[in-house]
Design a protein around this motif. Structure first.
Motif, PDB file in Angstrom:
ATOM      1  N   ALA A 134       0.832  -1.208   0.000  1.00  0.00           N
ATOM      2  CA  ALA A 134       0.000   0.000   0.000  1.00  0.00           C
ATOM      3  C   ALA A 134       0.865   1.256   0.000  1.00  0.00           C
ATOM      4  N   LEU A 135       1.953   1.223   0.755  1.00  0.00           N
ATOM      5  CA  LEU A 135       2.852   2.375   0.798  1.00  0.00           C
ATOM      6  C   LEU A 135       3.433   2.652  -0.578  1.00  0.00           C
ATOM      7  N   PHE A 136       3.952   1.603  -1.233  1.00  0.00           N
ATOM      8  CA  PHE A 136       4.590   1.819  -2.524  1.00  0.00           C
ATOM      9  C   PHE A 136       3.579   2.145  -3.616  1.00  0.00           C
ATOM     10  N   ARG A 137       2.360   1.722  -3.432  1.00  0.00           N
ATOM     11  CA  ARG A 137       1.317   2.137  -4.377  1.00  0.00           C
ATOM     12  C   ARG A 137       1.123   3.652  -4.274  1.00  0.00           C
ATOM     13  N   GLN A 138       1.123   4.169  -3.043  1.00  0.00           N
ATOM     14  CA  GLN A 138       0.992   5.614  -2.848  1.00  0.00           C
ATOM     15  C   GLN A 138       2.187   6.359  -3.434  1.00  0.00           C
ATOM     16  N   VAL A 139       3.378   5.825  -3.187  1.00  0.00           N
ATOM     17  CA  VAL A 139       4.593   6.450  -3.718  1.00  0.00           C
ATOM     18  C   VAL A 139       4.531   6.504  -5.241  1.00  0.00           C
ATOM     19  N   LEU A 140       4.179   5.388  -5.854  1.00  0.00           N
ATOM     20  CA  LEU A 140       4.114   5.320  -7.313  1.00  0.00           C
ATOM     21  C   LEU A 140       3.077   6.289  -7.874  1.00  0.00           C
ATOM     22  N   GLU A 141       1.938   6.398  -7.213  1.00  0.00           N
ATOM     23  CA  GLU A 141       0.889   7.293  -7.698  1.00  0.00           C
ATOM     24  C   GLU A 141       1.347   8.751  -7.663  1.00  0.00           C
ATOM     25  N   ILE A 142       2.007   9.143  -6.574  1.00  0.00           N
ATOM     26  CA  ILE A 142       2.478  10.523  -6.453  1.00  0.00           C
ATOM     27  C   ILE A 142       3.550  10.814  -7.505  1.00  0.00           C
ATOM     28  N   VAL A 143       4.508   9.896  -7.640  1.00  0.00           N
ATOM     29  CA  VAL A 143       5.578  10.086  -8.621  1.00  0.00           C
ATOM     30  C   VAL A 143       5.009  10.074 -10.040  1.00  0.00           C
ATOM     31  N   TYR A 144       4.057   9.188 -10.288  1.00  0.00           N
ATOM     32  CA  TYR A 144       3.458   9.092 -11.622  1.00  0.00           C
ATOM     33  C   TYR A 144       2.720  10.387 -11.972  1.00  0.00           C
ATOM     34  N   ASP A 145       1.891  10.865 -11.057  1.00  0.00           N
ATOM     35  CA  ASP A 145       1.134  12.091 -11.317  1.00  0.00           C
ATOM     36  C   ASP A 145       2.064  13.281 -11.528  1.00  0.00           C
ATOM     37  N   TYR A 146       3.159  13.303 -10.781  1.00  0.00           N
ATOM     38  CA  TYR A 146       4.142  14.385 -10.902  1.00  0.00           C
ATOM     39  C   TYR A 146       4.750  14.405 -12.305  1.00  0.00           C
ATOM     40  N   HIS A 147       5.059  13.219 -12.844  1.00  0.00           N
ATOM     41  CA  HIS A 147       5.673  13.137 -14.166  1.00  0.00           C
ATOM     42  C   HIS A 147       4.641  13.265 -15.286  1.00  0.00           C
ATOM     43  N   GLU A 148       3.468  12.691 -15.080  1.00  0.00           N
ATOM     44  CA  GLU A 148       2.448  12.696 -16.134  1.00  0.00           C
ATOM     45  C   GLU A 148       1.896  14.093 -16.375  1.00  0.00           C
ATOM     46  N   SER A 149       1.781  14.878 -15.302  1.00  0.00           N
ATOM     47  CA  SER A 149       1.301  16.249 -15.438  1.00  0.00           C
ATOM     48  C   SER A 149       2.343  17.060 -16.206  1.00  0.00           C
ATOM     49  N   GLU A 150       1.975  17.550 -17.370  1.00  0.00           N
ATOM     50  CA  GLU A 150       2.896  18.308 -18.221  1.00  0.00           C
ATOM     51  C   GLU A 150       4.148  17.475 -18.525  1.00  0.00           C
ATOM     52  N   ALA A 151       3.927  16.298 -19.070  1.00  0.00           N
ATOM     53  CA  ALA A 151       5.025  15.357 -19.318  1.00  0.00           C
ATOM     54  C   ALA A 151       6.112  15.953 -20.209  1.00  0.00           C
ATOM     55  N   GLU A 152       5.705  16.691 -21.248  1.00  0.00           N
ATOM     56  CA  GLU A 152       6.696  17.279 -22.154  1.00  0.00           C
ATOM     57  C   GLU A 152       7.552  18.320 -21.435  1.00  0.00           C
ATOM     58  N   LEU A 153       6.923  19.088 -20.550  1.00  0.00           N
ATOM     59  CA  LEU A 153       7.665  20.075 -19.758  1.00  0.00           C
ATOM     60  C   LEU A 153       8.664  19.373 -18.850  1.00  0.00           C
ATOM     61  N   HIS A 154       8.234  18.279 -18.265  1.00  0.00           N
ATOM     62  CA  HIS A 154       9.124  17.533 -17.377  1.00  0.00           C
ATOM     63  C   HIS A 154      10.327  16.996 -18.148  1.00  0.00           C
ATOM     64  N   GLN A 155      10.114  16.577 -19.381  1.00  0.00           N
ATOM     65  CA  GLN A 155      11.224  16.084 -20.193  1.00  0.00           C
ATOM     66  C   GLN A 155      12.246  17.189 -20.450  1.00  0.00           C
ATOM     67  N   VAL A 156      11.755  18.400 -20.686  1.00  0.00           N
ATOM     68  CA  VAL A 156      12.656  19.536 -20.898  1.00  0.00           C
ATOM     69  C   VAL A 156      13.513  19.754 -19.655  1.00  0.00           C
ATOM     70  N   MET A 157      12.892  19.702 -18.487  1.00  0.00           N
ATOM     71  CA  MET A 157      13.637  19.914 -17.247  1.00  0.00           C
ATOM     72  C   MET A 157      14.646  18.798 -17.011  1.00  0.00           C
ATOM     73  N   GLU A 158      14.267  17.566 -17.335  1.00  0.00           N
ATOM     74  CA  GLU A 158      15.187  16.442 -17.169  1.00  0.00           C
ATOM     75  C   GLU A 158      16.404  16.591 -18.073  1.00  0.00           C
ATOM     76  N   GLN A 159      16.195  17.103 -19.275  1.00  0.00           N
ATOM     77  CA  GLN A 159      17.307  17.307 -20.204  1.00  0.00           C
ATOM     78  C   GLN A 159      18.214  18.445 -19.746  1.00  0.00           C
ATOM     79  N   ARG A 160      17.613  19.514 -19.236  1.00  0.00           N
ATOM     80  CA  ARG A 160      18.380  20.695 -18.846  1.00  0.00           C
ATOM     81  C   ARG A 160      19.106  20.528 -17.514  1.00  0.00           C
TER      82      ARG A 160
END
Length: 204
Positions: free
Chosen positions: A97-123
């Protein structure tokens, strides 16, 4: 980083610039986004851009800080308290249950504005200040996992927590930015089971 304006109208212009930049970085990429294009999209003069930000890298860091704050707001809701399930009639922590919560938070963080996140990861590999901001976002989640691991008296808890979070983030990156052959729900469910298994195996 420049000082925040105090007047309402100036704050509204700054907010418009940030929102325009989020869209521009995501849709046009880093190279094709300029102070001028951001200002035009925000409906303000280019000079107004430079009144608020040193350059587009400075603005990208501000956006990264906003996304970091989103993580900070999500983490307090992440529970490490006892979660009872049918399989855990004896009670205790539910690792899955804990790791399900962790995955959901991390997933939502990356999925929201995914293209923007890719730019930040590259920079981040070029901009050390940006990298530091992104690291803080990641660390707040890793620290939550570490607290859970330490509560179980696991040997070498820092290494265990680091590897578990790295596995969680890697899984999310692959699904959000790659070509997944499974649904988000299936990925989160199976990922939580796999991470829980890794943790439980470390206990023996």
């Amino acid at each position: 980083m420049k000082t925040l304006p105090t007047q309402k109208r100036a704050l509204e212009k700054r907010k418009a610039l940030i929102q325009a930049a989020r869209v521009s970085f995501a849709e046009c990429g880093y190279e094709n986004t300029t102070a001028k294009t951001i200002a035009e999209a925000a409906g303000v003069a280019t000079g107004t851009f430079y009144q608020n930000f040193e350059n587009k890298d400075d603005l990208l860091r501000v956006i990264a800080q906003q996304k970091r704050d989103e993580i900070y707001q999500a983490v307090p809701g992440l529970s490490t308290q006892t979660v009872e399930t049918e399989e855990q009639s004896r009670g205790g922590y539910s690792t899955e249950a804990l790791f399900r919560q962790v995955l959901e938070i991390v997933y939502d963080y990356h999925e929201s504005e995914a293209e923007l996140h890719q730019v930040m990861e590259q920079r981040r590999f070029i901009d050390k200040d940006l990298d530091e901001i992104l690291l803080r976002s990641e660390n707040v989640m890793e620290e939550k996992v570490l607290a859970y691991v330490k509560a179980h008296n696991t040997s070498n808890p820092e290494a265990v927590a680091y590897n578990l979070f790295a596995m969680a983030e890697g899984l999310v990156h692959r699904h959000v930015f790659g070509k997944p052959n499974s649904s988000k729900e299936d990925t989160l469910e199976l990922g939580a089971k796999m991470l829980a298994c890794y943790f439980e195996c470390d206990q023996h």
